[in-house]
Design an enzyme around this catalytic site. Structure first.
Site, PDB file in Angstrom:
ATOM      1  N   ASP A   1     123.118  13.098 160.835  1.00 54.31           N
ATOM      2  CA  ASP A   1     123.848  14.347 160.650  1.00 54.31           C
ATOM      3  C   ASP A   1     124.344  14.452 159.212  1.00 54.31           C
ATOM      4  OD1 ASP A   1     123.508  14.768 163.355  1.00 54.31           O
ATOM      5  OD2 ASP A   1     125.516  14.070 163.893  1.00 54.31           O
ATOM      6  N   MET A   2     124.566  15.677 158.764  1.00 53.40           N
ATOM      7  CA  MET A   2     125.012  15.903 157.393  1.00 53.40           C
ATOM      8  C   MET A   2     126.238  15.042 157.054  1.00 53.40           C
ATOM      9  SD  MET A   2     126.265  19.442 155.528  1.00 53.40           S
ATOM     10  CE  MET A   2     127.764  19.600 156.512  1.00 53.40           C
TER      11      MET A   2
END
Length: 326
Positions: free
Chosen positions: A138-139
């Site tokens: 995930d970012m």
């Protein structure tokens, strides 16, 4: 990089009588559905040696085969962004992704991603599916990732991920005090009402298995080590929230910061100010795609998680210490 793409897969019982394009997408997930449909129409993707249409049904035991020349697989542009490379050779690149960096371009993030940086570092990766990406973080999750630099590596790493032979270990800081470790074996799918979220689903989700063990219990928080068998979107975040121990700093699955009663100003500031989910991919184990050598990689905790843990140790008194395990 000029080697042909040559792949084979057999239709399993659960995909019997499904459309060819849908079956191909599940058997060859490293390639986009549009690319697979193109190969079907061109006759590069065959069923038992014959050409079918994308909408034609296929049956259990049928053999899908792909034999085609590699093409420019992505149209994303290279950008000279800094990379923290842990290991690199002809076939693989292992790196430490910082929090805040998106893995590949998508809606809202047209550039400035890890893929853009990889294409600048190694332009040949533009010929690979998804620019060499075989798994994602995930970012706002930091930590270790592997990318493929060759078609051989891409196909082999995808196969290792499907076979669950890639070992991935994470560190997380959860809200609440766990009594012990365990395993979460709960299917995950798109949230039925909030489409940007994932959720544990009783029906229709994909299998997801998360193993976790307690490393340190604080007064109101727990530091855990997590190992994944599967790699579903937001898996650790969803599973820990399902167990009622959401990650610190995760508004999507944990809501507003939980402030313990009587917390000091320093602890309040640390919890309210932590800018992301407290999750870091710390270790990765795999077999080298060419040599078969077993390889292990680790990367240190980032500064923000180290600072959070330091505050917890001072201001949220430790009630159990197993840090020697980790």
């Amino acid at each position: 990089m000029s080697a042909r793409i040559q792949l084979k897969a057999t239709v399993p019982p659960e995909l019997d009588n499904d459309r060819l394009d849908q079956v191909a997408a599940k058997l060859f997930p490293e390639y986009s559905r549009s690319r697979l449909q193109g190969w079907i129409k061109q006759g590069d993707l065959l069923v038992d040696g014959g050409q079918l249409r994308p909408r034609d049904k296929v049956h259990q035991g049928a053999e899908l085969s792909i034999d085609t020349e590699p093409q420019q697989a992505v149209g994303w542009q290279p950008q000279g962004l800094e990379l923290d490379i842990i290991h690199e050779d002809e076939h693989i690149l292992v790196l430490n992704k910082p929090a805040g960096l998106v893995v590949h371009p998508a809606a809202g993030h047209a550039d400035g991603t890890l893929v853009n940086a990889l294409l600048a570092h190694c332009p040949e990766m533009a010929q690979l599916p998804r620019g060499g990406i075989v798994h994602r973080l995930d970012m706002d999750t930091s930590g270790i990732m592997v990318a493929a630099k060759s078609l051989l590596a891409h196909q082999d790493l995808v196969a290792q991920l499907q076979a669950r032979s890639v070992k991935r270990e994470y560190l997380a800081v959860c809200i609440g005090v766990m009594t012990g470790g365990g395993t979460v074996d709960e299917a995950i799918g798109r949230h039925p009402k909030q489409r940007k979220k994932m959720a544990v689903l009783a029906v229709g989700g994909k299998p997801a298995i998360t193993h976790y063990r307690v490393i340190r219990r604080f007064g109101h928080h727990t530091r855990i080590a997590v190992k994944l068998e599967t790699g579903r979107t937001h898996q650790i975040r969803v599973h820990m929230a399902h167990k009622h121990y959401p990650l610190v700093g995760d508004p999507t699955y944990g809501g507003r910061p939980k402030i313990p009663k009587g917390a000091s100003d320093e602890l309040i500031a640390a919890l309210r100010g932590f800018p992301r989910q407290a999750l870091h991919a710390r270790a990765l184990g795999l077999y080298h795609p060419e040599s078969g050598e077993e390889m292990q990689f680790e990367c240190p905790l980032p500064d923000d998680i180290q600072a959070l843990l330091a505050v917890l140790e001072r201001e949220d008194p430790v009630i159990n210490d197993d840090a020697s395990l980790y």
